[in-house]
Design a protein around this motif. Structure first.
Motif, short mmCIF file in Angstrom:
data_model
loop_
_atom_site.label_atom_id
_atom_site.label_comp_id
_atom_site.label_asym_id
_atom_site.label_seq_id
_atom_site.Cartn_x
_atom_site.Cartn_y
_atom_site.Cartn_z
N UNK A 46 18.30 -1.13 -5.40
CA UNK A 46 19.06 -3.05 -6.41
C UNK A 46 17.45 -3.49 -6.68
N UNK A 47 16.65 -3.88 -5.65
CA UNK A 47 15.68 -3.68 -5.83
C UNK A 47 13.98 -4.10 -6.26
N UNK A 48 14.05 -2.43 -5.72
CA UNK A 48 12.61 -1.56 -6.18
C UNK A 48 11.74 -2.38 -5.78
N UNK A 49 12.09 -2.66 -3.95
CA UNK A 49 10.56 -3.31 -3.81
C UNK A 49 10.76 -3.80 -1.83
N UNK A 50 10.03 -3.14 -1.40
CA UNK A 50 10.29 -3.69 0.44
C UNK A 50 10.56 -5.01 0.31
N UNK A 254 5.72 5.35 -2.62
CA UNK A 254 4.38 5.15 -2.62
C UNK A 254 3.40 5.27 -2.45
N UNK A 255 3.27 6.04 -0.91
CA UNK A 255 1.89 6.60 -0.12
C UNK A 255 2.43 7.67 0.12
N UNK A 379 -0.63 -5.36 0.96
CA UNK A 379 -1.82 -4.33 1.37
C UNK A 379 -1.40 -2.73 1.64
N UNK A 380 0.34 -2.37 1.19
CA UNK A 380 0.46 -1.02 1.86
C UNK A 380 1.00 -0.92 3.25
N UNK A 381 1.82 0.28 3.10
CA UNK A 381 2.64 0.52 4.29
C UNK A 381 1.64 1.03 5.71
N UNK A 382 0.52 1.45 5.37
CA UNK A 382 0.06 1.88 6.23
C UNK A 382 -0.62 1.41 7.38
#
Length: 421
Positions: A46-50, A254-255, A379-382
């Motif tokens: 639904x959101x396509x975002x974290x 994304x990663x 910042x990204x998940x990593x």
């Protein structure tokens, strides 16, 4: 043969209440495992975002803060069997309504978040009650085994449920997946009806109001240094763990660069790897001969290695292995925490003390999920996984101080047993 003669199997075969509690929890957890994959996949689609996924998951956890202490009061002041049955039935009805909204095409971010909040509120009257009932079923020396057995239901449910949920989402509509979870709650209602608990065994004495009763749980935690330290260690670990399910779809998208169908399937297998590791932890904890602080030091260190390693991994099978390793620690620390809390807390306060625990989680979990969701978009998940590993290491260091606090905790527990609440 060793499996059949394990202490967990022996306890279930010899204890009627533990058997029915195990059956009810197992069926309920199977449904929850399916639902956990469905809610993450649905929210992210639904959101396509974290951040959007974090809002949905956080809405469930926020209700822990609002209703955690209140549910503990009801657990101590009313018949726990009745509360367990009613809360399970209400949870099932909420999931049915969620499925209907999906069928009607109205399951959007707002409606999903609101229903997640309501479902979280209903479950608050379920979890503290189950945990508070365990000391009523077994002897003190059986607590570790009993908590391990009940904990295994969570592991088995999430071992099978998420993988099944990931597959089901690829072949059927979301409302059918939700209805499966609703049915699991209704089965839990039936299992709860077979529990044999004296109506007034758990009820506290004294005429007080709801606010005073809720405060008593916080008061006990505050004046018992050992229990307070348990809560600090647990809270720090929860803060480190809370971003994981928000980061997971972002991380895989994304990663690791997986397609939508691949993400759903891998999320299911990651859940199952976590649950399998947790099952191993719950199974071996009855055989380990360690002090409470050693359980926490070991489990926090394993979590730091397991989750921190995700920052450098690129292969899906390596991700599953690291999650399995981290899962072992949850079985060890979960059983150790419940056993220590049940041993140090009078039963007529246990529901409220567990309510405090859920209230604290209601603050930490949505905060960690919401903040990490926005941070992952920037910042990204990593980088967040690196930070998670550092917090887990801090929790391991803090656990070492439990050794010095044990004597004070024993004195406070003995004193509070003489107080008529």
């Amino acid at each position: 043969m060793k499996l059949i003669h394990s202490p967990h199997i022996h306890l279930l075969r010899s204890n009627h209440n533990m058997l029915w509690a195990f059956i009810g929890m197992l069926i309920s957890r199977l449904g929850d495992g399916i639902y956990s994959v469905a809610i993450i996949a649905t929210a992210y689609s639904i959101t396509k975002s974290g951040s959007g996924t974090g809002i949905v998951l956080a809405s469930f956890a926020i209700s822990s803060f609002i209703f955690g202490s209140i549910s503990g009061v009801f657990s101590d002041k009313t018949n726990r069997k009745f509360l367990l049955v009613v809360s399970s039935f209400v949870c099932g009805c909420i999931i049915v309504f969620m499925a209907l909204l999906s069928f009607w095409g109205h399951l959007e971010l707002i409606s999903l978040s609101v229903l997640s909040f309501i479902l979280g509120a209903a479950t608050q009257f379920f979890e503290p009650t189950v945990n508070a009932m365990i000391p009523m079923f077994v002897k003190k020396e059986e607590l570790t085994t009993a908590n391990g057995a009940i904990g295994m239901t969570d592991s088995i449910g999430y071992l099978i449920g998420p993988a099944l949920g990931g597959v089901l989402l690829t072949v059927m509509r979301i409302e059918f997946v939700l209805l499966l979870n609703a049915c699991s709650f209704f089965v839990a209602v039936l299992a709860g009806l077979f529990l044999k608990i004296p109506a007034n065994q758990n009820q506290s004495r004294g005429a007080t109001n709801l606010f005073q009763d809720a405060i008593e749980g916080f008061s006990y935690v505050g004046r018992n240094k050992y229990v307070l330290k348990l809560f600090l260690i647990s809270s720090l670990s929860l803060l480190a763990y809370s971003p994981f399910f928000v980061l997971l779809p972002v991380y895989l998208d994304k990663e690791i660069l997986l397609s939508s169908d691949q993400q759903s399937a891998l999320i299911g297998f990651i859940y199952s790897a976590l649950a399998l590791g947790q099952f191993v932890g719950y199974w071996i904890v009855s055989y380990l001969k360690m002090k409470t602080y050693q359980y926490f030091m070991l489990s926090s260190f394993i979590q730091a290695v397991g989750f921190g390693s995700l920052a450098i991994l690129h292969r899906d099978y390596l991700i599953i292995i690291c999650i399995f390793i981290a899962g072992i620690s949850f079985g060890i620390s979960g059983s150790a925490f419940n056993t220590a809390l049940q041993s140090k807390t009078p039963n007529n306060l246990l529901g409220r003390v567990y309510g405090v625990n859920y209230t604290i989680s209601g603050v930490i979990t949505p905060l960690g999920r919401s903040v990490s969701g926005f941070m992952s978009d920037v910042f990204g998940s990593r980088l967040i996984f690196v930070m998670m590993g550092g917090v887990f290491l801090s929790s391991s260091i803090l656990a070492r101080t439990l050794k010095r606090t044990k004597q004070d905790g024993n004195k406070n527990h003995a004193h509070n047993n003489d107080v008529n609440v």
